[in-house]
Design a protein around this motif. Structure first.
Motif, mmCIF file in Angstrom:
data_model
loop_
_atom_site.group_PDB
_atom_site.id
_atom_site.type_symbol
_atom_site.label_atom_id
_atom_site.label_comp_id
_atom_site.label_asym_id
_atom_site.label_seq_id
_atom_site.Cartn_x
_atom_site.Cartn_y
_atom_site.Cartn_z
ATOM 1 N N THR A 319 1.206 -0.899 -0.021
ATOM 2 C CA THR A 319 0.315 0.049 0.350
ATOM 3 C C THR A 319 0.892 1.427 -0.129
ATOM 4 O O THR A 319 2.064 0.922 0.160
ATOM 5 C CB THR A 319 -1.013 0.267 1.396
ATOM 6 N N ASN A 320 0.068 2.475 -0.579
ATOM 7 C CA ASN A 320 1.468 4.014 -0.011
ATOM 8 C C ASN A 320 1.157 4.282 1.078
ATOM 9 O O ASN A 320 0.499 3.805 1.717
ATOM 10 C CB ASN A 320 0.133 4.746 -0.991
ATOM 11 N N GLN A 321 2.148 4.599 1.384
ATOM 12 C CA GLN A 321 2.384 5.776 2.656
ATOM 13 C C GLN A 321 2.109 6.825 2.711
ATOM 14 O O GLN A 321 1.437 6.809 1.782
ATOM 15 C CB GLN A 321 4.294 5.868 2.529
ATOM 16 N N LYS A 322 2.052 6.995 4.232
ATOM 17 C CA LYS A 322 2.080 8.440 3.711
ATOM 18 C C LYS A 322 2.370 9.877 3.294
ATOM 19 O O LYS A 322 3.753 9.083 3.474
ATOM 20 C CB LYS A 322 1.656 8.964 5.207
ATOM 21 N N ASN A 323 2.107 10.507 1.939
ATOM 22 C CA ASN A 323 2.785 11.670 1.457
ATOM 23 C C ASN A 323 3.998 11.064 1.059
ATOM 24 O O ASN A 323 4.748 11.146 0.142
ATOM 25 C CB ASN A 323 3.210 12.692 2.404
ATOM 26 N N PRO A 324 3.167 10.249 -0.472
ATOM 27 C CA PRO A 324 4.417 9.430 -0.827
ATOM 28 C C PRO A 324 4.797 9.972 -2.460
ATOM 29 O O PRO A 324 3.900 11.730 -2.111
ATOM 30 C CB PRO A 324 3.173 7.935 -1.866
ATOM 31 N N GLU A 401 8.365 4.089 -1.619
ATOM 32 C CA GLU A 401 8.425 5.705 -0.813
ATOM 33 C C GLU A 401 7.195 6.126 -1.584
ATOM 34 O O GLU A 401 6.946 7.373 -1.869
ATOM 35 C CB GLU A 401 9.335 6.118 -0.566
ATOM 36 N N ASP A 403 3.886 6.674 -4.874
ATOM 37 C CA ASP A 403 3.053 6.713 -5.131
ATOM 38 C C ASP A 403 2.796 5.395 -5.841
ATOM 39 O O ASP A 403 3.283 4.965 -6.925
ATOM 40 C CB ASP A 403 2.693 7.861 -5.148
#
Length: 579
Positions: A319-324, A401, A403
């Motif tokens: 999944t995407n991390q926060k603020n990718p 890291e 998106d």
């Protein structure tokens, strides 16, 4: 489980809530009408009062019309709500699957996912409709009718109270024995769908090896298992009907005997009231029958619901991390002490201690024996799988890291078993870039050496591709998928043994076209042919998930035994072929 399923009702909440409301209106009318009929018999027919007969008859007519309206609206709203619920379920399951990583998909068979979206959703839909309609109507009828019986003559309610526990015990026995069978049936459905899917997808192989009878036998065995288990389950469920009929007959006999005594002996019951009691008896027992049928449907749907919720509860680790990061600066690739296991177990590694430094724009060849994890290595770059240990950097940043959509847009991959979809050649190529112009499509096809054979088709780029690309050859399919990947204009292009079905000359022309058309793109080429990778800037030799050699063609010929053996065997084979 219920919370997960009900979250899919969505915009059909209004219809779901209106269904019980209309059903309740129908129930009220159904309960009132026997009382009106009793009054019409006692005060009109018995006394010969035509006015009373007309009055109560008109009232019955109005109540009947209102019951019909409520019943019709309830059925309509229930149908809309259940169909909408099923639609949302299928949509959300499909959407959930689209977010799965390869690791998630590996946990479910393709046939199993298809069964969940078809048979299982239909079972849950039917149960949902019965719950919001039958399981509202039947308990209300049961409660109100028993109340009316008690109101007419409290002693007669004992007849029903004696029968209900008998029915409840019978239903519990049915559920206890039938539920495990339904679980087994739906697992067998997965196997059945798998056999059908494999047969249809590989029908050309089946026919070429004359294995029709073997496939028929395999299908027959699975189909017979479904038949046996489902028949046994239905036999157990069918026990409901004689149980309910016995209860109805017992109640009718007891009611006739006791009611007649109450009318004749002490006059505490009128003829009209006895007639209404018969009506209430049918309503009570029919409601019990409907409850029983609803529970059977819920019993079937329970297994399906568990399988559906299993998909919703499956969490993708990718999944995407926060603020990718939303931009990939270049096509450089670094592997730093990378280890990978499909089981996420450091004791079961398929890639071990991989360290690589690939410069942006380099052409990298990857070679190795079958099972050396070549495909696994490149699938880690666009995060189709995540590393078990270590890190992979693209453009100087850890791939985790980025998106996901951004990363995969810049890492274009032609898989080993790539597929084409139903539609025109042009539509298939636009999977790479939905806004690509006709000129861009033709240019990409020319680089991939696909344009010459496309021009031979009567409809050229508007030629329809059959499902799975069965109306084009293996080599043609590979060239089209390469063209599709080129339309993405990626910073990294991965060709996973994607020219093995084309001849050596075409392979060479494709590589020359790539070098000229995308000089700044990092290109990774997996191949079993040394000729396909010998001009690469860097060649990686894999053996049993480890890097055995690293260098140019000339360097590996000097110092890597595996590469030497592959080169010599292919050169020898080529020489013998020429002779």
């Amino acid at each position: 489980m219920l919370k997960t399923l009900l979250a899919n009702v969505g915009s059909y909440k209004k219809d779901t809530l209106l269904t019980p409301l209309f059903v309740s209106g129908e129930v009220v009318m159904d309960v009132i009408m026997p009382l009106i009929m009793a009054a019409m018999i006692d005060q009109g027919i018995s006394k010969g009062d035509a006015g009373a007969i007309m009055k109560y008859g008109a009232l019955l007519f109005v109540c009947g019309l209102f019951a019909l309206f409520c019943g019709t609206m309830g059925a309509r709203k229930a149908a809309v709500a259940s169909a909408g619920f099923a639609r949302n379920l299928r949509h959300n399951i499909f959407q959930r699957i689209q977010g799965f990583s390869f690791a998630n998909i590996d946990r479910f068979s393709t046939s199993g996912l298809i069964t969940r979206m078809t048979t299982d959703v239909t079972n849950v839909q039917n149960a949902f409709q019965m719950i919001i309609r039958m399981l509202v109507r039947s308990p209300l009828i049961l409660i109100f009718s028993l109340t009316m019986v008690g109101f007419i003559n409290a002693r007669l309610i004992l007849i029903y109270l004696a029968v209900i526990p008998f029915l409840a015990i019978g239903l519990a026995v049915v559920i206890h024995f039938a539920h495990p069978l339904f679980i087994r049936v739906f697992h067998t459905y997965d196997r059945l769908n798998n056999v059908v899917q494999e047969n249809l997808q590989g029908i050309r192989v089946v026919k070429s090896f004359v294995r029709e009878k073997h496939q028929e036998k395999q299908f027959g065995e699975v189909s017979e298992t479904v038949y046996r288990d489902f028949t046994l389950a239905q036999r157990i469920v069918a026990f409901n009907m004689p149980l309910l009929q016995s209860a109805i007959y017992i109640c009718m006999l007891l009611l006739s005997w006791v009611g007649a005594k109450l009318i004749v002996v002490d006059g505490s019951l009128t003829t009209g009231e006895l007639v209404s009691m018969f009506n209430y008896t049918m309503q009570i027992l029919m409601s019990l029958m409907m409850i029983s049928m609803a529970f059977v449907q819920i019993l079937i749907a329970r297994t399906s619901a568990d399988r559906i919720v299993e998909v919703f509860n499956e969490e993708s680790k990718i999944t995407n991390q926060k603020n990718p990061v939303m931009t990939v600066p270049d096509g450089s690739i670094q592997f730093k002490d990378v280890c990978f296991s499909y089981a996420d177990d450091m004791n079961k590694l398929v890639l071990e201690n991989i360290n690589l430094d690939i410069k942006s724009g380099q052409v990298v060849g990857i070679i190795g024996g079958t099972g050396s994890s070549k495909s696994t290595l490149v699938q880690l770059i666009p995060r189709l799988y995540d590393v078990t240990h270590g890190s992979i950097l693209v453009g100087g940043r850890d791939v985790r890291e980025y998106d996901l959509e951004t990363l995969r847009d810049q890492v274009s991959m032609v898989l080993q078993n790539n597929v084409l979809f139903s539609g025109t050649i042009k539509e298939n190529l636009r999977w790479g870039n939905e806004n690509a112009t006709d000129e861009e499509i033709i240019a990409a096809a020319k680089i991939a050496q696909a344009d010459p054979f496309v021009q031979e088709f009567p409809d050229k780029y508007d030629t329809m591709i059959a499902q799975g690309g069965t109306n084009v050859s293996g080599g043609q399919k590979q060239r089209l998928t390469i063209a599709r990947a080129l339309l993405k204009k990626p910073k990294i292009l991965i060709l996973d043994d994607s020219t093995n079905a084309v001849d050596t000359r075409t392979d060479q022309e494709i590589r020359a076209g790539l070098k000229e058309a995308i000089p700044g793109t990092t290109t990774l080429i997996i191949s079993q042919r040394v000729t396909s990778i010998q001009d690469s800037d860097l060649i990686i030799v894999l053996d049993d998930g480890k890097i055995d050699g690293l260098g140019t063609h000339e360097e590996l010929l000097e110092n890597n035994q595996i590469y030497q053996e592959v080169y010599e065997s292919q050169e020898k084979g080529f020489g013998e072929h020429v002779e």
